[in-house]
Structure formats: structure tokens, C-alpha cells
Design a protein around this motif. Structure first.
Motif, short mmCIF file in Angstrom:
data_model
loop_
_atom_site.label_atom_id
_atom_site.label_comp_id
_atom_site.label_asym_id
_atom_site.label_seq_id
_atom_site.Cartn_x
_atom_site.Cartn_y
_atom_site.Cartn_z
N MET A 44 0.83 -1.20 0.00
CA MET A 44 0.00 0.00 0.00
C MET A 44 0.87 1.26 0.00
SD MET A 44 -2.68 0.84 2.99
CE MET A 44 -1.71 1.91 4.03
N VAL A 45 0.59 2.18 -0.91
CA VAL A 45 1.43 3.37 -1.09
C VAL A 45 1.50 4.23 0.18
CG1 VAL A 45 1.64 5.55 -2.36
CG2 VAL A 45 1.05 3.45 -3.60
N GLY A 46 0.37 4.40 0.85
CA GLY A 46 0.35 5.24 2.05
C GLY A 46 1.35 4.78 3.09
N GLN A 51 1.66 8.97 1.72
CA GLN A 51 0.54 9.75 1.15
C GLN A 51 -0.67 9.55 2.07
OE1 GLN A 51 -0.13 8.77 -3.02
NE2 GLN A 51 -0.58 10.92 -3.44
N VAL A 52 -0.66 10.29 3.16
CA VAL A 52 -1.67 10.14 4.23
C VAL A 52 -1.96 11.51 4.83
CG1 VAL A 52 -2.22 9.01 6.43
CG2 VAL A 52 -0.64 7.89 4.84
N VAL A 53 -3.22 11.91 4.88
CA VAL A 53 -3.60 13.15 5.56
C VAL A 53 -4.73 12.86 6.55
CG1 VAL A 53 -2.91 14.63 3.63
CG2 VAL A 53 -5.27 13.79 3.75
N PHE A 54 -4.85 13.72 7.55
CA PHE A 54 -5.91 13.49 8.53
C PHE A 54 -6.49 14.80 9.03
CE2 PHE A 54 -2.05 13.78 11.09
CZ PHE A 54 -2.45 14.47 12.22
N PHE A 125 -5.86 7.90 2.95
CA PHE A 125 -4.54 7.35 2.62
C PHE A 125 -4.57 6.71 1.24
CE2 PHE A 125 -5.69 2.92 3.42
CZ PHE A 125 -6.72 3.05 4.35
N ALA A 126 -3.39 6.67 0.62
CA ALA A 126 -3.24 6.02 -0.67
C ALA A 126 -3.28 4.53 -0.44
CB ALA A 126 -1.91 6.43 -1.30
N SER A 127 -4.29 3.86 -1.01
CA SER A 127 -4.45 2.42 -0.75
C SER A 127 -4.06 1.57 -1.95
CB SER A 127 -5.89 2.14 -0.31
OG SER A 127 -6.82 2.89 -1.05
#
Ligand SMILES: *Cc1c(COP(=O)(O)O)cnc(C)c1O
Length: 344
Positions: A44-46, A51-54, A125-127
Motif C-alpha cells: 500500500m502506497v500510504g 501519502q496520508v492526511v488526517f 490514505f493512498a491504498s
């Protein structure tokens, strides 16, 4: 991140909301499901490239027993800015709000009665499973929540330790958005703050290392003068300061309380000297999780100092009370900051 009150960062409510994005489908309709572990591809890319935001926002138990979100549109908008910065697709604000309302409607009974709140954690997140270095082509949005304890007790004050050799954020970087990668790099300094007997790190500007920017993952405020003629000061937003919803709210509330809100940077040297001279009377940090937390002690390499008389000051406590008042329906809400959520 200190979460304030009695917080349980792992006591999640029974539901979560999920949506997925691909270039072909766009966002799927956010769906409410039981809170449960998620399947995850090892590539998974995240997980690999961050590549993860919250986001972080709260739903409060109102005086009349109902539940209301506090300024959720601000979080929706900021979530979009964070996603854009990491080349991720925007989640439309209306989907963000619908997700928050669906979760609060389903799990509103878990908002504690005693002035407690639900802390909502939206995450994207980038999945896509792919180890190529390029923006992913599949994303997952998740929303979860946990209950935080009553906030009507005394505000605990904190001591802060000034970090001179690491930076939380840099010009042109990602410090003004909530991306996951901003937080782990602050933990080493956080451990050092603890070794110095302090609760949080004070971050200086990364260029001159002279101007005070934030405390941990919270905004910082300073108070000059007493309650009769207080100036409530916080540094202006730059690309190394996170545009905090709490900060913006407190600047408005400071004016309502008859204080003078001042957006102006404050140097570490000013902080020390003005505490010594008595010109600076209070300091506090703020954020959704911690609300308003008095800062009463500063530890620096050239020695420590006390802010004011070393106890939470009246202006800090009045601002905290005003904010909690609006959030919980105890005070009028002329700006329409609260958004009631009918129970499901
Ligand atoms: C989230 C955050 C804050 C506080 O923002 P709020 O919108 O008030 O919760 C402050 N600083 C940093 C670095 C943050 O990540």
C-alpha cells in the motif's frame, strides 16, 4: 499530541465511515460500518511513501442533551488543502460533512454526559498497492471517533522545552497541512522535552531560530497586560504554522471578551524578557484535542523561566471558558459555529 481531559485515544466508538476513490469511480458514497480492522496490502502506497492526511474535530454534548459538531466545515476545507498538497484527490466538503454527521448520529450516545466530547478522526490514505514513486491511483477515506472525558475541571498547566536543533516544519514544506508525515519527526524532540521535565516542545521558526511558532501540535498564544487591558497575541500564519481552527476561534472570542486580539510574531528573547519584566502575564497553547492549555513554565538552554505567577491566568481561563461555552451551547453562538446532529 496531548489530548486533554481524560482522553482515550484507543477507545473507539462502535462505528466507522469508509469511502474509496479511483480515477474511474471518483468517491464512492461514504458508508457506515461496524468499527473493525481493515484489510491492507503490504505494498500500500500510504504505508511506504506517506501519502496520508488526517483531521481532528469534535462533537460536543450540548446543554440541552443534543450533540453538535464544532466548525466542521473548517476541517473539511483544511482536509482538502492537505490532500491537494500531497497530490491526493479532494473529498468534497459535503461528503466530509455527511460522513461526520452519519458517525455522530450513529454513535452520539457515546458522547459523555459530563461535558465530554467525541473526538472525530478523518483519515485519507493512498491504498493502491504499487511501489512506483508517483501519486497513487486508489485512495481510502476513513472516519473514526473516540470519547474524551469531561473538560470542565481545572485546566492542567504545562511546561514547555525549547528545541533549537530540529524543526517541525520548513518553508515550502508541509507544516501548514495535516499530513501524517509531520508528526513522527517531532517525537524525538518530544522525548527530549520529557527528559527536561517538560510536557511539550516549543518550535522556533526554522530559518532564524528566533521566533516562537507552535507548542507540540498546538498553536501558541501570549497575553500582555491584565484582564482589564489584555492583548492576546499569536503569530501570523506562515507555511510553517498550521492554520488551527481553535486559534482562529480564540482570536474572535478574545475580541468578544473585550481583549485586543493581536496577530504578531514573538521572539524567544521577548518571551523571556517580557516574563521577567511582567509585561507578559500569561501564555497558553490550544488545539481541538487540548482545547486551551495554560503554559506556565519554559525550559531553555540558557535557563528556565516562569510565565506570570506560574499558575493558569485569568485571561487564559476566560478564553477557555468562552470557547467551551459556545461549543457546548452554554453561551450564544452568533457566528453559527456549532452544527447540531440529529440522532439516528
Ligand atoms: C492540528 C494542529 C493544530 C491545532 O489545530 P486545530 O484546528 O485547532 O485543532 C495546531 N498545530 C498543529 C501542528 C496541528 O497539527
Amino acid at each position: 499530541m496531548g489530548l486533554g481531559g481524560t482522553a482515550y485515544g484507543n477507545a473507539f466508538t462502535p462505528h466507522m465511515v469508509t469511502a474509496r476513490w479511483t480515477p474511474e469511480t471518483g468517491w464512492t458514497e461514504p458508508g457506515l460500518t461496524p468499527f473493525a480492522p481493515i484489510p491492507m496490502h503490504p505494498a500500500m502506497v500510504g504505508l511506504h511513501y506517506g501519502q496520508v492526511v488526517f483531521e481532528g474535530l469534535k462533537a460536543h454534548r450540548m446543554r440541552d442533551g443534543s450533540v453538535a459538531l464544532f466548525r466542521p466545515r473548517e476541517n473539511a476545507r483544511r482536509f482538502g488543502h492537505s490532500a491537494a498538497r500531497l497530490a491526493m484527490p479532494a473529498l468534497p466538503d459535503d461528503l466530509f460533512l455527511a460522513a461526520a454527521e452519519a458517525l455522530v448520529a450513529a454513535d452520539g450516545a457515546h458522547v459523555p454526559e459530563d461535558g465530554g466530547s467525541l473526538y472525530l478522526r478523518p483519515l485519507m490514505f493512498a491504498s493502491e498497492p504499487d511501489l512506483m514513486l508517483r501519486p497513487a491511483r486508489e485512495y481510502t477515506f476513513l472516519l473514526m471517533a473516540f470519547a474524551t472525558g469531561g473538560l470542565f475541571g481545572d485546566a492542567d498547566s504545562i511546561g514547555v522545552w525549547v528545541c533549537h536543533d530540529q524543526s517541525r516544519a520548513v518553508p515550502g514544506g508541509t507544516g501548514a497541512v495535516k499530513c501524517a508525515g509531520n508528526y513522527a519527526p517531532t517525537y524525538q524532540a518530544q522525548l527530549r522535552a520529557r527528559e527536561h521535565g517538560c510536557d511539550q516542545v516549543v518550535w522556533l521558526d526554522p530559518v532564524e531560530r528566533r521566533w516562537v511558532e507552535e507548542a507540540g501540535a498546538m498553536s501558541l498564544f501570549f497575553v500582555r497586560g491584565g484582564p482589564g487591558a489584555a492583548r492576546v497575541v499569536t503569530p501570523g500564519l506562515t507555511d510553517t504554522i498550521l492554520p488551527s481552527v481553535t486559534r482562529a476561534s480564540l482570536l474572535d472570542l478574545a475580541g468578544d471578551l473585550g481583549y485586543e486580539p493581536v496577530v504578531e510574531r514573538v521572539s524567544l528573547e521577548q518571551w523571556r524578557k517580557e516574563c521577567a519584566s511582567g509585561e507578559m502575564t500569561e501564555a497558553f497553547s490550544c488545539g481541538t484535542a487540548a482545547v486551551v492549555t495554560p503554559v506556565t513554565r519554559v525550559c531553555d538552554r540558557d535557563g528556565d523561566w516562569v510565565v506570570g505567577d506560574g499558575t493558569p491566568g485569568p485571561v487564559t481561563l476566560a478564553l477557555r471558558d468562552a470557547l467551551l461555552g459556545v461549543q457546548t451551547g452554554r453561551a450564544p453562538d452568533p457566528r453559527g459555529w456549532t452544527r447540531p446532529v440529529p440522532a439516528a
